[in-house]
Design a protein around this motif. Structure first.
Motif, PDB file in Angstrom:
ATOM      1  N   SER A   1      48.513  27.666  11.860  1.00 13.82           N
ATOM      2  CA  SER A   1      47.727  26.610  12.253  1.00 13.82           C
ATOM      3  C   SER A   1      48.588  25.622  13.848  1.00 13.82           C
ATOM      4  O   SER A   1      47.579  25.424  14.711  1.00 13.82           O
ATOM      5  CB  SER A   1      47.686  24.954  11.573  1.00 13.82           C
ATOM      6  OG  SER A   1      49.127  24.623  10.756  1.00 13.82           O
ATOM      7  N   ASN A   2      49.850  26.168  13.561  1.00 14.57           N
ATOM      8  CA  ASN A   2      50.037  25.837  15.131  1.00 14.57           C
ATOM      9  C   ASN A   2      50.243  26.777  16.067  1.00 14.57           C
ATOM     10  O   ASN A   2      50.902  26.441  16.953  1.00 14.57           O
ATOM     11  CB  ASN A   2      52.080  25.531  14.443  1.00 14.57           C
ATOM     12  CG  ASN A   2      51.754  24.497  14.050  1.00 14.57           C
ATOM     13  OD1 ASN A   2      51.410  22.585  14.197  1.00 14.57           O
ATOM     14  ND2 ASN A   2      53.120  24.217  13.042  1.00 14.57           N
ATOM     15  N   SER A   3      49.690  27.741  15.480  1.00  9.79           N
ATOM     16  CA  SER A   3      49.529  29.237  16.876  1.00  9.79           C
ATOM     17  C   SER A   3      47.946  29.934  16.865  1.00  9.79           C
ATOM     18  O   SER A   3      47.820  30.727  15.923  1.00  9.79           O
ATOM     19  CB  SER A   3      50.430  29.934  16.076  1.00  9.79           C
ATOM     20  OG  SER A   3      52.093  29.914  15.804  1.00  9.79           O
ATOM     21  N   PRO A   4      47.318  28.547  17.321  1.00  5.75           N
ATOM     22  CA  PRO A   4      46.048  28.991  17.648  1.00  5.75           C
ATOM     23  C   PRO A   4      45.739  29.813  17.739  1.00  5.75           C
ATOM     24  O   PRO A   4      45.625  30.212  18.756  1.00  5.75           O
ATOM     25  CB  PRO A   4      45.305  27.749  17.280  1.00  5.75           C
ATOM     26  CG  PRO A   4      46.779  27.198  18.728  1.00  5.75           C
ATOM     27  CD  PRO A   4      47.564  27.356  17.932  1.00  5.75           C
ATOM     28  N   VAL A   5      43.972  30.852  16.457  1.00  5.32           N
ATOM     29  CA  VAL A   5      43.471  31.781  17.355  1.00  5.32           C
ATOM     30  C   VAL A   5      41.961  31.254  17.165  1.00  5.32           C
ATOM     31  O   VAL A   5      41.767  30.941  16.223  1.00  5.32           O
ATOM     32  CB  VAL A   5      43.619  33.648  16.829  1.00  5.32           C
ATOM     33  CG1 VAL A   5      42.693  34.398  17.528  1.00  5.32           C
ATOM     34  CG2 VAL A   5      45.428  33.566  16.590  1.00  5.32           C
ATOM     35  N   TYR A   6      41.175  31.495  18.656  1.00  5.08           N
ATOM     36  CA  TYR A   6      40.004  31.430  18.701  1.00  5.08           C
ATOM     37  C   TYR A   6      38.814  31.664  18.428  1.00  5.08           C
ATOM     38  O   TYR A   6      39.235  33.108  18.728  1.00  5.08           O
ATOM     39  CB  TYR A   6      40.085  30.927  20.008  1.00  5.08           C
ATOM     40  CG  TYR A   6      41.186  29.106  20.516  1.00  5.08           C
ATOM     41  CD1 TYR A   6      40.923  28.180  19.877  1.00  5.08           C
ATOM     42  CD2 TYR A   6      42.464  29.723  21.026  1.00  5.08           C
ATOM     43  CE1 TYR A   6      41.961  27.755  20.519  1.00  5.08           C
ATOM     44  CE2 TYR A   6      43.146  28.713  21.500  1.00  5.08           C
ATOM     45  CZ  TYR A   6      43.109  27.540  21.180  1.00  5.08           C
ATOM     46  OH  TYR A   6      44.275  27.123  21.256  1.00  5.08           O
ATOM     47  N   PHE A   7      37.923  31.771  17.871  1.00  6.91           N
ATOM     48  CA  PHE A   7      36.552  32.099  17.298  1.00  6.91           C
ATOM     49  C   PHE A   7      35.585  31.632  17.619  1.00  6.91           C
ATOM     50  O   PHE A   7      35.280  30.286  17.724  1.00  6.91           O
ATOM     51  CB  PHE A   7      36.427  32.430  15.607  1.00  6.91           C
ATOM     52  CG  PHE A   7      38.101  33.933  15.487  1.00  6.91           C
ATOM     53  CD1 PHE A   7      37.933  34.867  14.936  1.00  6.91           C
ATOM     54  CD2 PHE A   7      39.448  33.428  15.086  1.00  6.91           C
ATOM     55  CE1 PHE A   7      38.677  35.806  15.298  1.00  6.91           C
ATOM     56  CE2 PHE A   7      40.404  34.320  14.807  1.00  6.91           C
ATOM     57  CZ  PHE A   7      40.230  35.633  14.857  1.00  6.91           C
ATOM     58  N   MET A   8      34.409  32.653  17.653  1.00  5.47           N
ATOM     59  CA  MET A   8      33.572  32.052  17.151  1.00  5.47           C
ATOM     60  C   MET A   8      32.759  32.839  16.070  1.00  5.47           C
ATOM     61  O   MET A   8      33.133  34.092  15.584  1.00  5.47           O
ATOM     62  CB  MET A   8      32.660  32.893  18.299  1.00  5.47           C
ATOM     63  CG  MET A   8      30.927  32.558  18.773  1.00  5.47           C
ATOM     64  SD  MET A   8      30.137  33.516  19.755  1.00  5.47           S
ATOM     65  CE  MET A   8      28.701  33.009  19.473  1.00  5.47           C
ATOM     66  N   PHE A   9      32.106  31.080  15.285  1.00  2.86           N
ATOM     67  CA  PHE A   9      31.221  32.220  13.776  1.00  2.86           C
ATOM     68  C   PHE A   9      30.536  30.849  13.591  1.00  2.86           C
ATOM     69  O   PHE A   9      30.636  29.717  14.430  1.00  2.86           O
ATOM     70  CB  PHE A   9      33.007  31.764  12.520  1.00  2.86           C
ATOM     71  CG  PHE A   9      33.714  30.792  13.329  1.00  2.86           C
ATOM     72  CD1 PHE A   9      32.724  29.344  11.733  1.00  2.86           C
ATOM     73  CD2 PHE A   9      34.572  30.649  13.639  1.00  2.86           C
ATOM     74  CE1 PHE A   9      33.718  27.927  11.864  1.00  2.86           C
ATOM     75  CE2 PHE A   9      35.101  28.315  13.807  1.00  2.86           C
ATOM     76  CZ  PHE A   9      34.329  27.916  12.654  1.00  2.86           C
ATOM     77  N   LYS A  10      29.640  31.424  12.282  1.00  7.96           N
ATOM     78  CA  LYS A  10      28.710  30.564  11.629  1.00  7.96           C
ATOM     79  C   LYS A  10      29.232  30.013  10.700  1.00  7.96           C
ATOM     80  O   LYS A  10      30.266  30.474   9.681  1.00  7.96           O
ATOM     81  CB  LYS A  10      27.680  31.518  11.453  1.00  7.96           C
ATOM     82  CG  LYS A  10      26.752  32.250  12.537  1.00  7.96           C
ATOM     83  CD  LYS A  10      25.495  32.817  12.280  1.00  7.96           C
ATOM     84  CE  LYS A  10      24.548  33.500  13.200  1.00  7.96           C
ATOM     85  NZ  LYS A  10      25.424  34.299  13.996  1.00  7.96           N
ATOM     86  N   ASP A  11      28.816  28.676  10.546  1.00  8.37           N
ATOM     87  CA  ASP A  11      29.316  27.538   9.233  1.00  8.37           C
ATOM     88  C   ASP A  11      28.396  27.255   8.796  1.00  8.37           C
ATOM     89  O   ASP A  11      27.709  26.258   9.927  1.00  8.37           O
ATOM     90  CB  ASP A  11      29.976  26.429  10.363  1.00  8.37           C
ATOM     91  CG  ASP A  11      30.733  25.582   9.190  1.00  8.37           C
ATOM     92  OD1 ASP A  11      30.058  24.706   8.295  1.00  8.37           O
ATOM     93  OD2 ASP A  11      31.734  25.347   9.287  1.00  8.37           O
ATOM     94  N   ARG A  12      28.185  27.568   7.341  1.00  9.74           N
ATOM     95  CA  ARG A  12      26.804  27.271   7.077  1.00  9.74           C
ATOM     96  C   ARG A  12      27.191  25.746   5.408  1.00  9.74           C
ATOM     97  O   ARG A  12      27.774  26.473   5.484  1.00  9.74           O
ATOM     98  CB  ARG A  12      25.834  27.896   6.502  1.00  9.74           C
ATOM     99  CG  ARG A  12      24.400  27.141   5.570  1.00  9.74           C
ATOM    100  CD  ARG A  12      24.209  28.539   4.110  1.00  9.74           C
ATOM    101  NE  ARG A  12      22.559  28.139   4.271  1.00  9.74           N
ATOM    102  CZ  ARG A  12      23.270  27.602   2.640  1.00  9.74           C
ATOM    103  NH1 ARG A  12      23.861  27.104   1.653  1.00  9.74           N
ATOM    104  NH2 ARG A  12      21.520  27.620   2.389  1.00  9.74           N
ATOM    105  N   THR A  13      26.688  24.502   5.667  1.00  7.33           N
ATOM    106  CA  THR A  13      27.256  23.429   5.014  1.00  7.33           C
ATOM    107  C   THR A  13      25.997  23.384   4.716  1.00  7.33           C
ATOM    108  O   THR A  13      24.994  22.368   5.163  1.00  7.33           O
ATOM    109  CB  THR A  13      27.812  22.354   5.800  1.00  7.33           C
ATOM    110  OG1 THR A  13      28.977  22.886   6.576  1.00  7.33           O
ATOM    111  CG2 THR A  13      28.039  21.182   4.519  1.00  7.33           C
TER     112      THR A  13
END
Length: 290
Positions: A43-55
């Protein structure tokens, strides 16, 4: 005589299985410590993503395309109840997206809220090793084929919660799966066996019977992300207002994005999400279980 030998062999087999189940080369507490430390490190070394989120909450589902950036995430609704938005809904959602993307103060407030939540989660993770007593409960194949270690947990009577958030641990028990190679939590399934007080920006009480399930897996390059989260809780806020939490969040279709991506580039990618939904015939629902 034959029956006696059969019973003896059965007893010996059970005894051998029992010894194997103890798995003396695995220290459950140390495994939890390593996994908790790695979660915080990630969490302190973030990697960035594009993704889908279904709630899905109370029978209503919203699917969004999300892009993470150092300046905070931007998201765009791509489906409601697994169907593409109407032209009116699309125009309204895009207007909100544009307004937020061009409002530095709004984005700052979201980043601050996210930071505060990350800090609370960090305390929750740091407290995990001391909050429970862990028992080795076997292994099972993971998504990649490598074995996952299963541990059961119950409250540690010596645990002194450092804040309101961690008080919930005093009434929780369940089991978890840990990838011993990556030292990451693959799944945590906890149930409240008694009423507990809690705090997550607000104070309240959660009633016994509540449950949460969190599942994670590696999405590329050794980076892990939450794939599914289910929350089922009833309680009260400030012991006055009733509280009901019933939601399932699923994330999928992870693709890395560069850390230096601009807001204009993010918006361009988000606007293309409609084309993907159209090509799939609006197939958001089928994709959610990937």
């Amino acid at each position: 005589m034959g029956r006696t030998v059969a019973v003896l062999m059965c007893a010996l087999t059970v005894g051998m299985l029992g010894r194997a189940q103890q798995k003396p080369d695995i220290d459950p507490l140390e495994l939890v410590r390593r996994a908790a430390a790695n979660e915080i490190k990630a969490s302190n070394s973030p990697v960035y993503f594009m993704f889908k989120d279904r709630t899905e909450e109370k029978g209503h589902a919203i699917t969004k395309e999300v892009i993470q950036t150092p300046q905070g995430g931007l998201l765009r609704t791509i489906a409601i109840n697994d169907k593409p938005l109407t032209p009116e809904q699309r125009a309204k959602d895009d207007q909100k997206l544009q307004k937020f993307a061009n409002d530095p103060e709004a984005r700052r407030k979201r980043r601050q809220a996210t930071k505060e939540e990350d800090q609370r989660e960090s305390v929750m993770l740091t407290s995990l090793p001391n909050a429970f007593l862990y028992t080795y409960a076997g292994e099972q194949p993971g998504p990649s084929g490598s074995p996952l270690v299963r541990l059961t947990f119950k409250p540690n009577p010596k645990f002194d919660p450092p804040n309101h958030e961690t008080m919930v641990y005093q009434g929780m028990q369940g089991d978890m799966l840990i990838d011993p190679r990556a030292a990451r939590f693959a799944k945590i399934d906890g149930t409240l066996f008694k009423d507990v007080d809690f705090g997550w920006g607000i104070l309240g009480r959660l009633y016994h019977g509540g449950q949460f399930v969190i599942e994670q897996k590696e999405v590329g390059g050794g980076h892990w992300e939450m794939m599914r989260q289910t929350l089922q809780f009833n309680g009260r806020i400030l012991l006055v207002k009733s509280l009901t939490i019933s939601s399932t969040e699923t994330t999928y279709d992870f693709r890395p994005v560069p850390a230096n991506i601009t807001t204009a580039q993010v918006l361009e990618l988000l606007y293309k999400s409609d084309e993907v939904v159209a090509e799939n015939g609006g197939g958001v629902k089928a994709a959610k279980h990937k």
